[in-house]
Design a protein around this motif. Structure first.
Motif, PDB file in Angstrom:
ATOM      1  N   ARG A 109      34.830  49.024  53.624  1.00  0.00           N
ATOM      2  CA  ARG A 109      36.154  48.909  54.241  1.00  0.00           C
ATOM      3  C   ARG A 109      35.994  48.643  55.733  1.00  0.00           C
ATOM      4  O   ARG A 109      35.247  49.333  56.424  1.00  0.00           O
ATOM      5  CB  ARG A 109      36.970  50.184  54.019  1.00  0.00           C
ATOM      6  N   ASP A 112      42.146  46.721  54.790  1.00  0.00           N
ATOM      7  CA  ASP A 112      43.384  47.378  54.370  1.00  0.00           C
ATOM      8  C   ASP A 112      44.452  47.249  55.444  1.00  0.00           C
ATOM      9  O   ASP A 112      44.166  47.332  56.637  1.00  0.00           O
ATOM     10  CB  ASP A 112      43.087  48.860  54.090  1.00  0.00           C
ATOM     11  N   GLU A 113      45.691  47.018  54.998  1.00  0.00           N
ATOM     12  CA  GLU A 113      46.835  46.894  55.904  1.00  0.00           C
ATOM     13  C   GLU A 113      46.522  45.927  57.042  1.00  0.00           C
ATOM     14  O   GLU A 113      46.649  46.241  58.227  1.00  0.00           O
ATOM     15  CB  GLU A 113      47.253  48.271  56.437  1.00  0.00           C
ATOM     16  N   ALA A 167      41.653  47.056  44.853  1.00  0.00           N
ATOM     17  CA  ALA A 167      40.459  46.783  45.671  1.00  0.00           C
ATOM     18  C   ALA A 167      39.262  47.547  45.120  1.00  0.00           C
ATOM     19  O   ALA A 167      38.153  47.004  44.998  1.00  0.00           O
ATOM     20  CB  ALA A 167      40.727  47.175  47.124  1.00  0.00           C
ATOM     21  N   LYS A 225      47.689  48.256  45.226  1.00  0.00           N
ATOM     22  CA  LYS A 225      46.839  47.319  45.973  1.00  0.00           C
ATOM     23  C   LYS A 225      45.480  47.963  46.305  1.00  0.00           C
ATOM     24  O   LYS A 225      44.431  47.341  46.118  1.00  0.00           O
ATOM     25  CB  LYS A 225      47.537  46.860  47.257  1.00  0.00           C
ATOM     26  N   SER A 226      45.504  49.182  46.809  1.00  0.00           N
ATOM     27  CA  SER A 226      44.249  49.874  47.133  1.00  0.00           C
ATOM     28  C   SER A 226      43.439  50.152  45.872  1.00  0.00           C
ATOM     29  O   SER A 226      42.215  50.020  45.853  1.00  0.00           O
ATOM     30  CB  SER A 226      44.534  51.188  47.865  1.00  0.00           C
ATOM     31  N   TRP A 251      36.861  45.126  52.101  1.00  0.00           N
ATOM     32  CA  TRP A 251      38.272  45.473  51.977  1.00  0.00           C
ATOM     33  C   TRP A 251      38.870  45.648  53.370  1.00  0.00           C
ATOM     34  O   TRP A 251      38.450  46.515  54.120  1.00  0.00           O
ATOM     35  CB  TRP A 251      38.383  46.759  51.151  1.00  0.00           C
ATOM     36  N   THR A 276      44.719  43.542  52.025  1.00  0.00           N
ATOM     37  CA  THR A 276      45.980  44.083  51.526  1.00  0.00           C
ATOM     38  C   THR A 276      46.965  44.193  52.681  1.00  0.00           C
ATOM     39  O   THR A 276      46.590  44.467  53.817  1.00  0.00           O
ATOM     40  CB  THR A 276      45.784  45.469  50.881  1.00  0.00           C
TER      41      THR A 276
END
Length: 511
Positions: free
Chosen positions: A292, A341-342, A279, A275-276, A339, A383
């Protein structure tokens, strides 16, 4: 500009006593205020450098504190006037300042011969609870496409230079999200460097936009080398990204053809499965910067150690203002990839009982509204590992263009991942029976497979050998606990949650 003047004028006519305008381009806002005032209202200004200054000439009149200025304005407003207060957000919590602003506001609302509207211009939005009911927050958007095009043409007329229409079209998109002041700054810089404006100046725009990101402190520019060919598998996702990439690389043409600006995608599923990497590869494919967003920075505390009780600041809306500024920065840098993330760690539990009034819920609302309404060329890549903890509102159509589920790599994907990591390390894949490796790595994720290749090559070096064999890799596989074993319960939970949702798989089925 015309719409802004009408909106501010409507608020003044409606006797809104305090109009708070969070913006960084004071010059543009001053022109709006001056247009609304015309000959009917006198304008007086306070700033921390000189105290009471002449609004039009900026010459100092009286060196005084904010409370002294407000006390003076409270006493003399027999004639209609505007008070323009600049960057006073740090003093809005002081009881004396609050009392004086309340006095002015109440007189404006209820005293027949008192006409005084307070304008607060600041780069930060701070709304004390005591003044909340008296304040009107007016968000000033960045210039739209037609405004930007006119700014560029106006600049070319002033400098007496010709700029090709195709370059104007490209630059108009590149400048989206910037203020009028910032656009003029960059045009001036480009013109001073070579005496003209050309297609090559797009790189200058990008460099200047990166400065905005660094100064914001809310976003991080990610440097990367990975491209889409570094992803082993996820063929459905890659095919979808290539389609969107063709649009992003020709945005001006696509928009003229009526194509909608791509909004973004969400990838949910197994950790360590690309996933990362996807991105980063998306930014490379779209040929745009990768930013990010760390939600934890909005609270000024680490994301994984959030104490909700500590997030309620002295003022209403501080964290939401941080979120708005982060999103505005991303829009100023657009076209770009944002992005998140998490994302489930930031917004998990939204909607549960007891969490409706939390800072996190308000942040989520700010983010959700922006996602739904944004027209900028910010492509959001979110993500998440566990979809079950995400608010259902985030998964509805209109937030993202597509949702993809990322599962553990299948046989063909494991073979490709091994080949990619062997090639990266300049090892001849012909000497390796990858089919045997694939059979022994059921339940491994991409990170596990990379670790197998890395450790096998390290062993090879330490033993003084040159040729990597299938046996070398299998020996490491036997010593490696794949994620399906090391995080068995967690993986089972993620699989179970993915089965409950109808989400497009990122991978194709095993052949």
């Amino acid at each position: 500009m015309k719409n802004m003047i009408l909106e501010v004028g409507a608020y003044v006519d409606a006797l809104r006593p305090i109009i708070y305008i969070p913006h960084n381009d004071f010059t543009s806002i001053e022109r709006v205020i001056e247009n609304v005032a015309q000959e009917e209202f006198d304008i007086v200004e306070f700033n921390h450098g000189y105290g009471y200054v002449d609004f039009r000439t900026k010459l100092p009149k009286t060196n005084c504190s904010l409370s002294e200025f407000l006390r003076y304005a409270d006493d003399i407003s027999n004639e209609p006037r505007f008070l323009v207060l600049k960057d006073v957000h740090g003093e809005l919590g002081e009881p004396e300042v609050q009392a004086l602003l309340k006095s002015i506001a109440m007189k404006n609302l209820y005293k027949e011969d008192f006409y005084c509207t307070v304008f607060i211009l600041s780069t930060s939005l701070v709304v004390p609870t005591e003044l909340e009911s008296l304040m009107t927050i007016l968000e000033i958007g960045a210039p739209d496409v037609s405004d930007i095009e006119e700014l560029i043409k106006d600049f070319s007329r002033v400098q007496d230079i010709d700029i090709e229409q195709s370059i104007i079209d490209e630059m108009t998109l590149s400048f989206k999200g910037l203020s009028e002041f910032e656009i003029y700054q960059i045009l001036n810089l480009a013109y001073q460097s070579n005496g003209e404006i050309t297609a090559e100046d797009k790189s200058l725009i990008l460099r200047e936009k990166e400065q905005f990101v660094k100064k914001s402190g809310m976003l991080e520019i990610i440097n990367f080398q990975e491209d889409i060919d570094d992803i082993g598998g996820l063929e459905n996702l890659k095919a979808w990204l290539r389609r969107k990439g063709r649009i992003f690389n020709h945005l001006d043409q696509a928009m003229k053809a009526g194509v909608d600006i791509p909004k973004g995608l969400m990838m949910v599923g197994m950790p360590g499965c690309g996933k990362s990497l996807a991105a980063k590869a998306t930014a490379k494919l779209f040929n745009v910067p990768l930013l990010r967003l760390d939600i934890g920075k909005l609270f000024n505390v680490p994301l994984l150690r959030l104490d909700i009780g500590k997030l309620f600041g002295k003022y209403v809306g501080e964290s939401e203002d941080n979120m708005r500024r982060a999103l505005k920065t991303a829009e100023a840098v657009s076209p770009c990839i944002l992005w998140v993330d998490e994302i489930e760690k930031a917004f998990s539990g939204i909607g549960d009982s007891g969490g409706g009034n939390s800072v996190t819920t308000r942040l989520f609302g700010t983010f959700l509204t922006w996602m739904q309404e944004k027209e900028s060329t910010v492509f959001v890549v979110a993500t998440a590992n566990d979809i079950s903890s995400l608010p259902p509102e985030l998964l509805r159509k209109g937030r993202f263009d597509e949702l993809f589920s990322v599962n553990l790599p299948n046989k063909e994907e494991r073979r490709r991942i091994i080949d990619i990591h062997l090639t990266k390390r300049q090892k001849n894949n012909l000497d390796i029976d990858t089919i045997k490796i694939v059979k022994e790595t059921e339940g491994f994720n991409g990170a596990d497979l990379e670790s197998v290749v890395r450790d096998a090559i390290e062993n090879l070096y330490l033993e003084g050998r040159d040729t990597l064999t299938t046996g070398d890799l299998l020996d490491v596989v036997k010593e490696t606990k794949g994620i399906s074993t090391s995080l068995k319960d967690k993986i089972s939970q993620i699989k179970s949650s993915l089965e409950k949702f109808d989400i497009k798989p990122a991978s194709r089925m095993d052949e």
